[in-house]
Design a protein around this motif. Structure first.
Motif, PDB file in Angstrom:
ATOM      1  N   ALA A 132       0.938  -1.285   0.101  1.00  0.00           N
ATOM      2  CA  ALA A 132       0.036  -0.048  -0.037  1.00  0.00           C
ATOM      3  C   ALA A 132       0.847   1.333  -0.016  1.00  0.00           C
ATOM      4  N   ASP A 133       1.937   1.321   0.753  1.00  0.00           N
ATOM      5  CA  ASP A 133       2.765   2.139   0.752  1.00  0.00           C
ATOM      6  C   ASP A 133       4.403   2.083   0.841  1.00  0.00           C
ATOM      7  N   PRO A 134       4.961   1.744  -0.268  1.00  0.00           N
ATOM      8  CA  PRO A 134       6.445   1.348  -0.365  1.00  0.00           C
ATOM      9  C   PRO A 134       7.385   1.980   0.192  1.00  0.00           C
ATOM     10  N   ALA A 135       7.187   3.283   0.487  1.00  0.00           N
ATOM     11  CA  ALA A 135       7.990   4.121   1.044  1.00  0.00           C
ATOM     12  C   ALA A 135       7.833   4.313   2.716  1.00  0.00           C
ATOM     13  N   ALA A 136       6.884   3.506   3.121  1.00  0.00           N
ATOM     14  CA  ALA A 136       6.544   3.634   4.382  1.00  0.00           C
ATOM     15  C   ALA A 136       7.700   3.395   5.384  1.00  0.00           C
ATOM     16  N   THR A 137       7.489   3.912   6.653  1.00  0.00           N
ATOM     17  CA  THR A 137       8.589   3.882   7.697  1.00  0.00           C
ATOM     18  C   THR A 137       7.709   3.375   8.985  1.00  0.00           C
ATOM     19  N   LEU A 138       8.628   2.632  10.195  1.00  0.00           N
ATOM     20  CA  LEU A 138       7.829   2.349  11.364  1.00  0.00           C
ATOM     21  C   LEU A 138       8.848   2.775  12.394  1.00  0.00           C
TER      22      LEU A 138
END
Length: 176
Positions: A132-138
């Motif tokens: 859904a969001d390949p650039a997501a971070t956690l």
């Protein structure tokens, strides 16, 4: 404006319809919808497999606590019973992360922990989120990393328990 990442799941009843009910309730707030995955139950309780997906939404009028209440209302509407920890669920709506503008909201109260304390350990959250969001971070313990790296850290058996389906969630009303 708050932007939220929601992990949704169901393993009781019409699982797909339950997931679709969340997308429908979000309406125009939806920014991204992952594919649907079938996932072996997590947590050691004997039960059927889940359908899981991740949604990304934003709404300038909701804060993180509003999102939490909204998710709980959807769970109640789906007759969710909170009996057994990690037990079967008609619908589970978890807030994974919440951002107020560019700021990641942190919360450590009895009511709401953000980011979700187990998200980095759950392939059924990370795999759909990455799509859904390949650039997501956690952020976990003050360390912010790309979702892809958290996913790489998981045991291959955890990842193999999450299988892509051909089911889809629709963000537009169905044509009559």
């Amino acid at each position: 404006m708050t932007r939220v990442v929601l992990s949704i799941g169901s393993n009781v009843g019409d699982r797909l319809t339950r997931l679709q009910s969340v997308v429908d309730a979000l309406g125009d707030s939806v920014r991204a919808v992952s594919p649907i995955y079938e996932t072996d139950a997590w947590g050691g309780v004997e039960q059927g497999p889940f359908l899981n997906a991740v949604l990304i939404a934003d709404d300038p009028d909701r804060d993180c606590h509003d999102w939490l209440r909204w998710g709980q209302e959807l769970e109640q509407a789906a007759d969710r019973v909170r009996g057994q920890r990690w037990g079967p669920r008609t619908l589970d709506v978890d807030i994974v992360t919440c951002h107020d503008g560019d700021t990641e909201v942190r919360s450590a109260t009895a009511e709401l922990t953000l980011p979700h304390p187990y998200a980095h350990l759950r392939a059924f959250v990370l795999m759909p989120w990455l799509v859904a969001d390949p650039a997501a971070t956690l952020t976990v313990a003050d360390t912010t990393r790309p979702i892809s790296l958290w996913l790489e850290d998981l045991d291959p058996a955890e990842r193999s328990g999450v299988r892509l389906t051909d089911l889809t969630l629709h963000t537009e009303p169905a044509a009559d």
